[in-house]
Motif scaffolding. Structure first.
Motif, PDB file in Angstrom:
ATOM      1  N   UNK A   3       0.840  -1.191   0.000  1.00 59.59           N
ATOM      2  CA  UNK A   3       0.000   0.000   0.000  1.00 59.59           C
ATOM      3  C   UNK A   3       0.876   1.242   0.000  1.00 59.59           C
ATOM      4  N   UNK A   4       0.531   2.214  -0.824  1.00 57.01           N
ATOM      5  CA  UNK A   4       1.262   3.471  -0.889  1.00 57.01           C
ATOM      6  C   UNK A   4       0.495   4.502  -0.072  1.00 57.01           C
ATOM      7  N   UNK A   5       1.023   4.814   1.121  1.00 52.30           N
ATOM      8  CA  UNK A   5       0.342   5.734   2.026  1.00 52.30           C
ATOM      9  C   UNK A   5       0.150   7.097   1.380  1.00 52.30           C
ATOM     10  N   UNK A   6       1.121   7.508   0.559  1.00 57.72           N
ATOM     11  CA  UNK A   6       1.012   8.809  -0.103  1.00 57.72           C
ATOM     12  C   UNK A   6      -0.269   8.910  -0.921  1.00 57.72           C
ATOM     13  N   UNK A   7      -0.741   7.787  -1.471  1.00 55.94           N
ATOM     14  CA  UNK A   7      -1.959   7.804  -2.270  1.00 55.94           C
ATOM     15  C   UNK A   7      -3.188   8.077  -1.400  1.00 55.94           C
ATOM     16  N   UNK A   8      -3.145   7.636  -0.132  1.00 54.05           N
ATOM     17  CA  UNK A   8      -4.248   7.959   0.780  1.00 54.05           C
ATOM     18  C   UNK A   8      -4.339   9.471   0.981  1.00 54.05           C
ATOM     19  N   UNK A   9      -3.185  10.089   1.201  1.00 59.40           N
ATOM     20  CA  UNK A   9      -3.161  11.545   1.375  1.00 59.40           C
ATOM     21  C   UNK A   9      -3.609  12.244   0.093  1.00 59.40           C
ATOM     22  N   UNK A  10      -3.135  11.749  -1.037  1.00 61.14           N
ATOM     23  CA  UNK A  10      -3.525  12.351  -2.313  1.00 61.14           C
ATOM     24  C   UNK A  10      -5.024  12.208  -2.554  1.00 61.14           C
ATOM     25  N   UNK A  11      -5.561  11.047  -2.233  1.00 57.50           N
ATOM     26  CA  UNK A  11      -6.991  10.816  -2.459  1.00 57.50           C
ATOM     27  C   UNK A  11      -7.824  11.729  -1.555  1.00 57.50           C
ATOM     28  N   UNK A 251       6.957  14.117  -0.004  1.00 57.58           N
ATOM     29  CA  UNK A 251       6.694  14.568   1.365  1.00 57.58           C
ATOM     30  C   UNK A 251       5.867  13.565   2.181  1.00 57.58           C
ATOM     31  N   UNK A 252       5.127  12.672   1.503  1.00 57.69           N
ATOM     32  CA  UNK A 252       4.319  11.703   2.240  1.00 57.69           C
ATOM     33  C   UNK A 252       4.891  10.290   2.212  1.00 57.69           C
ATOM     34  N   UNK A 253       6.069  10.112   1.665  1.00 56.33           N
ATOM     35  CA  UNK A 253       6.590   8.756   1.485  1.00 56.33           C
ATOM     36  C   UNK A 253       6.959   8.094   2.805  1.00 56.33           C
ATOM     37  N   UNK A 254       7.306   8.888   3.835  1.00 52.16           N
ATOM     38  CA  UNK A 254       7.738   8.316   5.109  1.00 52.16           C
ATOM     39  C   UNK A 254       6.775   8.596   6.253  1.00 52.16           C
ATOM     40  N   UNK A 255       5.631   9.208   5.952  1.00 51.33           N
ATOM     41  CA  UNK A 255       4.697   9.535   7.023  1.00 51.33           C
ATOM     42  C   UNK A 255       3.922   8.296   7.454  1.00 51.33           C
ATOM     43  N   UNK A 260      -7.629   9.688  10.240  1.00 53.74           N
ATOM     44  CA  UNK A 260      -8.532  10.666   9.627  1.00 53.74           C
ATOM     45  C   UNK A 260      -8.367  10.659   8.109  1.00 53.74           C
ATOM     46  N   UNK A 261      -7.110  10.688   7.665  1.00 60.28           N
ATOM     47  CA  UNK A 261      -6.834  10.689   6.226  1.00 60.28           C
ATOM     48  C   UNK A 261      -7.330   9.398   5.586  1.00 60.28           C
ATOM     49  N   UNK A 262      -7.069   8.271   6.235  1.00 62.78           N
ATOM     50  CA  UNK A 262      -7.513   6.982   5.698  1.00 62.78           C
ATOM     51  C   UNK A 262      -9.032   6.905   5.630  1.00 62.78           C
ATOM     52  N   UNK A 263      -9.699   7.452   6.644  1.00 63.87           N
ATOM     53  CA  UNK A 263     -11.164   7.459   6.667  1.00 63.87           C
ATOM     54  C   UNK A 263     -11.716   8.225   5.471  1.00 63.87           C
ATOM     55  N   UNK A 264     -11.201   9.436   5.264  1.00 67.33           N
ATOM     56  CA  UNK A 264     -11.670  10.258   4.136  1.00 67.33           C
ATOM     57  C   UNK A 264     -11.312   9.602   2.807  1.00 67.33           C
ATOM     58  N   UNK A 265     -10.083   9.066   2.708  1.00 69.39           N
ATOM     59  CA  UNK A 265      -9.649   8.428   1.465  1.00 69.39           C
ATOM     60  C   UNK A 265     -10.513   7.217   1.129  1.00 69.39           C
ATOM     61  N   UNK A 266     -10.875   6.442   2.138  1.00 71.55           N
ATOM     62  CA  UNK A 266     -11.643   5.215   1.910  1.00 71.55           C
ATOM     63  C   UNK A 266     -13.072   5.469   1.462  1.00 71.55           C
ATOM     64  N   UNK A 267     -13.602   6.644   1.780  1.00 70.98           N
ATOM     65  CA  UNK A 267     -14.966   6.956   1.337  1.00 70.98           C
ATOM     66  C   UNK A 267     -14.967   8.094   0.316  1.00 70.98           C
ATOM     67  N   UNK A 268     -13.812   8.339  -0.309  1.00 70.56           N
ATOM     68  CA  UNK A 268     -13.713   9.448  -1.264  1.00 70.56           C
ATOM     69  C   UNK A 268     -14.662   9.264  -2.448  1.00 70.56           C
ATOM     70  N   UNK A 269     -14.840   8.049  -2.915  1.00 68.94           N
ATOM     71  CA  UNK A 269     -15.750   7.792  -4.034  1.00 68.94           C
ATOM     72  C   UNK A 269     -17.185   8.131  -3.634  1.00 68.94           C
TER      73      UNK A 269
END
Length: 320
Positions: A3-11, A251-255, A260-269
């Motif tokens: 899983x690429x965490x940066x994509x969660x932040x981007x989403x 900037x998000x590769x090591x965070x 909160x971010x995962x919650x929003x990303x998971x229901x972004x659609x």
């Protein structure tokens, strides 16, 4: 695939940007920002979708996709999209003012709302776009390698053809930019691992260039330099989306993962589906307040709550 965490932040950033895009259309002073957000974050969603599918495809050894792939992808989409459509049509009938016919129902369930837009739900054009992208994956996957070695001129040819088709089709009053977005998706899909790796390696220079590109595109939109030229508008949005990708991959590769971010990303659609009708127009949240800040916070609250509710309604997992 890890899983690429940066994509969660981007989403999460992208869906907030899309909500902001439509909210900005409440005010003439912020129309330019709405246009920039729409061009940037719609392209970013397509970019991420292409990259994730492309990385999975490469991990599997670049197999030839067919009906099973389409069945799986459209099954996942429809599991959320179709219940939303039922609720949407029920809402339209309940509030009145809509003339819903068989054609409207068929076009929306057939993933063709781009050609049958309803007031307050014009954002569903994206469902047509993502459907075209999934359909394109099948022939592209069977080409095995769209680009080999130094034959990068093929990408240039693909982009040139897409832009030409956009110009021709748009002149007929149709959404020609579907071809430009489709070219973006295909390139992301075909070269996914290399693009992600390249973005991750370009650290300081990648961030600086990304910030510069975003600043330039913002200036172009603010000054209306793209006005009257949809090709330039979409290319500016794509450039800004790629800049966001480059910055985020650094900037998000090591965070650490954020709940909160995962919650929003998971229901972004789901947030994308439910937010639009309350963003501007007849049912705008701005009909309830004169404060733009309170209005935006209210819109985000409604969008997240509605997205979460829709996610729960459709939480039964499809069997693979």
């Amino acid at each position: 695939m890890n899983r690429i965490i940066a994509f969660d932040y981007l989403r999460a950033i992208a869906i907030v940007g899309i909500v902001l895009c439509h909210f900005c259309y409440n005010f003439s002073e912020t129309n330019w920002l709405g246009g920039w957000c729409g061009g940037t974050f719609n392209a970013l969603f397509l970019t991420m979708s292409g990259l994730l599918l492309g990385m999975a495809w490469n991990k599997k050894g670049r197999p030839s996709y067919g009906f099973d792939f389409l069945k799986h992808r459209f099954g996942r989409l429809s599991w959320v999209y179709y219940p939303f459509l039922v609720l949407m049509f029920a809402f339209c009938l309940a509030v009145g003012g809509y003339h819903i016919g068989i054609k409207d129902v068929v076009m929306h369930f057939a993933y063709l709302p781009w050609f049958d837009k309803l007031d307050g739900f014009g954002h569903l054009w994206f469902m047509s776009m993502i459907a075209f992208c999934y359909l394109a994956v099948v022939p592209v996957s069977r080409l095995k390698k769209l680009i080999r070695g130094g034959n990068s001129w093929k990408y240039g040819l693909l982009i040139a053809v897409a832009i030409l088709l956009q110009v021709v089709v748009s002149s007929k009053g149709l959404p020609g930019y579907m071809f430009t977005y489709l070219a973006l998706f295909v390139i992301m899909f075909d070269k996914a691992p290399g693009i992600v790796e390249w973005c991750g390696k370009r650290q300081t220079i990648g961030v600086l260039l990304g910030v510069a590109v975003i600043a330039c595109t913002l200036i172009c939109y603010y000054c209306d330099w793209h006005e009257g030229n949809d090709v330039i508008a979409k290319l500016l949005g794509i450039a800004a989306a790629m800049a966001c990708l480059c910055i985020a991959m650094v900037i998000f590769r090591s965070v650490k993962e954020s709940k909160v971010v995962s919650f929003v990303a998971n229901i972004s659609f789901e947030i994308y589906l439910v937010h639009h009708v309350f963003a501007f127009g007849r049912f705008s949240v701005m009909n309830l307040t004169d404060s733009w800040l309170l209005g935006f916070l209210l819109l985000m609250t409604i969008s997240v709550a509605g997205g979460y509710a829709l996610n729960k309604v459709t939480s039964i997992k499809l069997t693979k």
